[in-house]
Design a protein around this motif. Structure first.
Motif, PDB file in Angstrom:
ATOM      1  N   LYS A  11       9.094  -5.695   0.507  1.00  0.00           N
ATOM      2  CA  LYS A  11       7.667  -5.999   0.632  1.00  0.00           C
ATOM      3  C   LYS A  11       7.316  -6.167   2.097  1.00  0.00           C
ATOM      4  O   LYS A  11       8.103  -6.677   2.883  1.00  0.00           O
ATOM      5  CB  LYS A  11       7.334  -7.284  -0.126  1.00  0.00           C
ATOM      6  CG  LYS A  11       7.415  -7.134  -1.612  1.00  0.00           C
ATOM      7  CD  LYS A  11       6.056  -7.378  -2.184  1.00  0.00           C
ATOM      8  CE  LYS A  11       6.135  -7.254  -3.689  1.00  0.00           C
ATOM      9  NZ  LYS A  11       5.161  -6.317  -4.176  1.00  0.00           N
ATOM     10  N   GLY A  12       6.112  -5.751   2.444  1.00  0.00           N
ATOM     11  CA  GLY A  12       5.641  -5.894   3.808  1.00  0.00           C
ATOM     12  C   GLY A  12       4.144  -5.674   3.872  1.00  0.00           C
ATOM     13  O   GLY A  12       3.502  -5.296   2.891  1.00  0.00           O
ATOM     14  N   ARG A  13       3.575  -5.909   5.039  1.00  0.00           N
ATOM     15  CA  ARG A  13       2.146  -5.693   5.250  1.00  0.00           C
ATOM     16  C   ARG A  13       1.870  -4.193   5.253  1.00  0.00           C
ATOM     17  O   ARG A  13       2.575  -3.422   5.887  1.00  0.00           O
ATOM     18  CB  ARG A  13       1.690  -6.278   6.579  1.00  0.00           C
ATOM     19  CG  ARG A  13       1.959  -7.743   6.712  1.00  0.00           C
ATOM     20  CD  ARG A  13       0.911  -8.547   6.023  1.00  0.00           C
ATOM     21  NE  ARG A  13       1.238  -9.966   6.220  1.00  0.00           N
ATOM     22  CZ  ARG A  13       0.795 -10.909   5.453  1.00  0.00           C
ATOM     23  NH1 ARG A  13       0.021 -10.625   4.455  1.00  0.00           N
ATOM     24  NH2 ARG A  13       1.128 -12.153   5.675  1.00  0.00           N
ATOM     25  N   ILE A  14       0.829  -3.799   4.556  1.00  0.00           N
ATOM     26  CA  ILE A  14       0.516  -2.382   4.430  1.00  0.00           C
ATOM     27  C   ILE A  14      -0.097  -1.823   5.707  1.00  0.00           C
ATOM     28  O   ILE A  14       0.180  -0.696   6.084  1.00  0.00           O
ATOM     29  CB  ILE A  14      -0.400  -2.150   3.208  1.00  0.00           C
ATOM     30  CG1 ILE A  14       0.400  -2.443   1.953  1.00  0.00           C
ATOM     31  CG2 ILE A  14      -0.956  -0.745   3.187  1.00  0.00           C
ATOM     32  CD1 ILE A  14      -0.338  -2.256   0.674  1.00  0.00           C
ATOM     33  N   TRP A  65      -1.642  -6.144  11.664  1.00  0.00           N
ATOM     34  CA  TRP A  65      -2.369  -6.963  10.701  1.00  0.00           C
ATOM     35  C   TRP A  65      -2.878  -8.257  11.322  1.00  0.00           C
ATOM     36  O   TRP A  65      -3.918  -8.771  10.891  1.00  0.00           O
ATOM     37  CB  TRP A  65      -1.520  -7.238   9.466  1.00  0.00           C
ATOM     38  CG  TRP A  65      -0.328  -8.107   9.709  1.00  0.00           C
ATOM     39  CD1 TRP A  65       0.903  -7.707  10.102  1.00  0.00           C
ATOM     40  CD2 TRP A  65      -0.268  -9.521   9.591  1.00  0.00           C
ATOM     41  NE1 TRP A  65       1.732  -8.786  10.232  1.00  0.00           N
ATOM     42  CE2 TRP A  65       1.047  -9.924   9.922  1.00  0.00           C
ATOM     43  CE3 TRP A  65      -1.183 -10.497   9.232  1.00  0.00           C
ATOM     44  CZ2 TRP A  65       1.442 -11.247   9.913  1.00  0.00           C
ATOM     45  CZ3 TRP A  65      -0.789 -11.820   9.214  1.00  0.00           C
ATOM     46  CH2 TRP A  65       0.513 -12.181   9.549  1.00  0.00           C
ATOM     47  N   ARG A  92      -3.010  -7.886   2.618  1.00  0.00           N
ATOM     48  CA  ARG A  92      -2.414  -7.109   1.528  1.00  0.00           C
ATOM     49  C   ARG A  92      -0.963  -6.768   1.826  1.00  0.00           C
ATOM     50  O   ARG A  92      -0.624  -6.363   2.930  1.00  0.00           O
ATOM     51  CB  ARG A  92      -3.183  -5.801   1.353  1.00  0.00           C
ATOM     52  CG  ARG A  92      -3.999  -5.771   0.116  1.00  0.00           C
ATOM     53  CD  ARG A  92      -4.737  -4.494  -0.050  1.00  0.00           C
ATOM     54  NE  ARG A  92      -3.800  -3.378  -0.165  1.00  0.00           N
ATOM     55  CZ  ARG A  92      -4.150  -2.117  -0.027  1.00  0.00           C
ATOM     56  NH1 ARG A  92      -5.367  -1.799   0.258  1.00  0.00           N
ATOM     57  NH2 ARG A  92      -3.246  -1.165  -0.158  1.00  0.00           N
ATOM     58  N   THR A  93      -0.117  -6.951   0.838  1.00  0.00           N
ATOM     59  CA  THR A  93       1.285  -6.578   0.969  1.00  0.00           C
ATOM     60  C   THR A  93       1.623  -5.560  -0.109  1.00  0.00           C
ATOM     61  O   THR A  93       0.942  -5.458  -1.124  1.00  0.00           O
ATOM     62  CB  THR A  93       2.225  -7.793   0.827  1.00  0.00           C
ATOM     63  OG1 THR A  93       2.033  -8.377  -0.455  1.00  0.00           O
ATOM     64  CG2 THR A  93       1.974  -8.810   1.916  1.00  0.00           C
ATOM     65  N   GLU A 113       5.005  -2.453  -1.311  1.00  0.00           N
ATOM     66  CA  GLU A 113       6.347  -1.923  -1.120  1.00  0.00           C
ATOM     67  C   GLU A 113       6.377  -1.070   0.142  1.00  0.00           C
ATOM     68  O   GLU A 113       5.517  -0.216   0.344  1.00  0.00           O
ATOM     69  CB  GLU A 113       6.766  -1.074  -2.321  1.00  0.00           C
ATOM     70  CG  GLU A 113       6.922  -1.864  -3.599  1.00  0.00           C
ATOM     71  CD  GLU A 113       8.057  -2.861  -3.540  1.00  0.00           C
ATOM     72  OE1 GLU A 113       9.083  -2.569  -2.899  1.00  0.00           O
ATOM     73  OE2 GLU A 113       7.908  -3.940  -4.124  1.00  0.00           O
ATOM     74  N   THR A 145       4.510   3.091   3.746  1.00  0.00           N
ATOM     75  CA  THR A 145       4.138   2.422   2.505  1.00  0.00           C
ATOM     76  C   THR A 145       4.599   3.267   1.319  1.00  0.00           C
ATOM     77  O   THR A 145       4.554   4.497   1.369  1.00  0.00           O
ATOM     78  CB  THR A 145       2.623   2.165   2.438  1.00  0.00           C
ATOM     79  OG1 THR A 145       2.324   1.485   1.221  1.00  0.00           O
ATOM     80  CG2 THR A 145       1.813   3.437   2.521  1.00  0.00           C
TER      81      THR A 145
END
Length: 153
Positions: free
Chosen positions: A38-41, A45, A102-103, A105, A119
């Protein structure tokens, strides 16, 4: 085999795409590590969050200023533009805050001195994320590179 708007995967390696055009191919032999998690899209950010919060703060501040104008006896006319002014930055700011928080995959590929983030939301929506991760792991293991690995973050 697998393709998103940012990258494609084939037996040769990972193809970096721009408008469905391959501008760089990273062979599996050059990849040092691949991490999934998971990470920031969005990139940058923090900057987007700060700008969004500034827009929301401006809207709140201007709304209080506008309330003072309504209670002022000396003001005879209030234009509709003054009333609508706090709403546009508010909507824009709320969207920017939402987008920055928003996070989803992500896949992080390290090769050479470069690190690229991609992403995987499209693959997740299509239901092919697990197959994609298995395919990447098999290509990395087949390559036999000692420091090459595909891991979960």
């Amino acid at each position: 085999m697998f393709e998103t708007s940012e990258f494609g995967l084939s037996s040769e390696g990972i193809h970096l795409l721009r408008s469905r055009y391959n501008y760089e191919t990273v062979p599996f032999s050059h990849i040092q590590s691949i991490r999934f998690g998971k990470g920031r899209i969005v990139n940058n950010w923090v900057a987007i969050l700060v700008i969004g919060l500034a827009c929301v703060a401006f809207s709140i501040f201007y709304a209080f200023v506008l309330l003072e104008v309504f209670s002022d006896e000396r003001v005879n006319r209030i234009y509709i533009e003054e009333i609508l002014l706090p709403f546009l930055p508010l909507v824009f700011g709320v969207y920017m805050v939402y987008a920055s928080l928003r996070t989803g995959e992500m896949m992080v590929v390290c090769y050479g001195r470069k690190t690229k983030r991609f992403t995987l939301e499209r693959l997740k929506k299509e239901g092919s994320l697990e197959r994609f991760m298995d395919e990447v792991n098999s290509h990395v293991q087949r390559n036999g590179k000692a420091n090459g690995s595909a891991t979960q973050m």
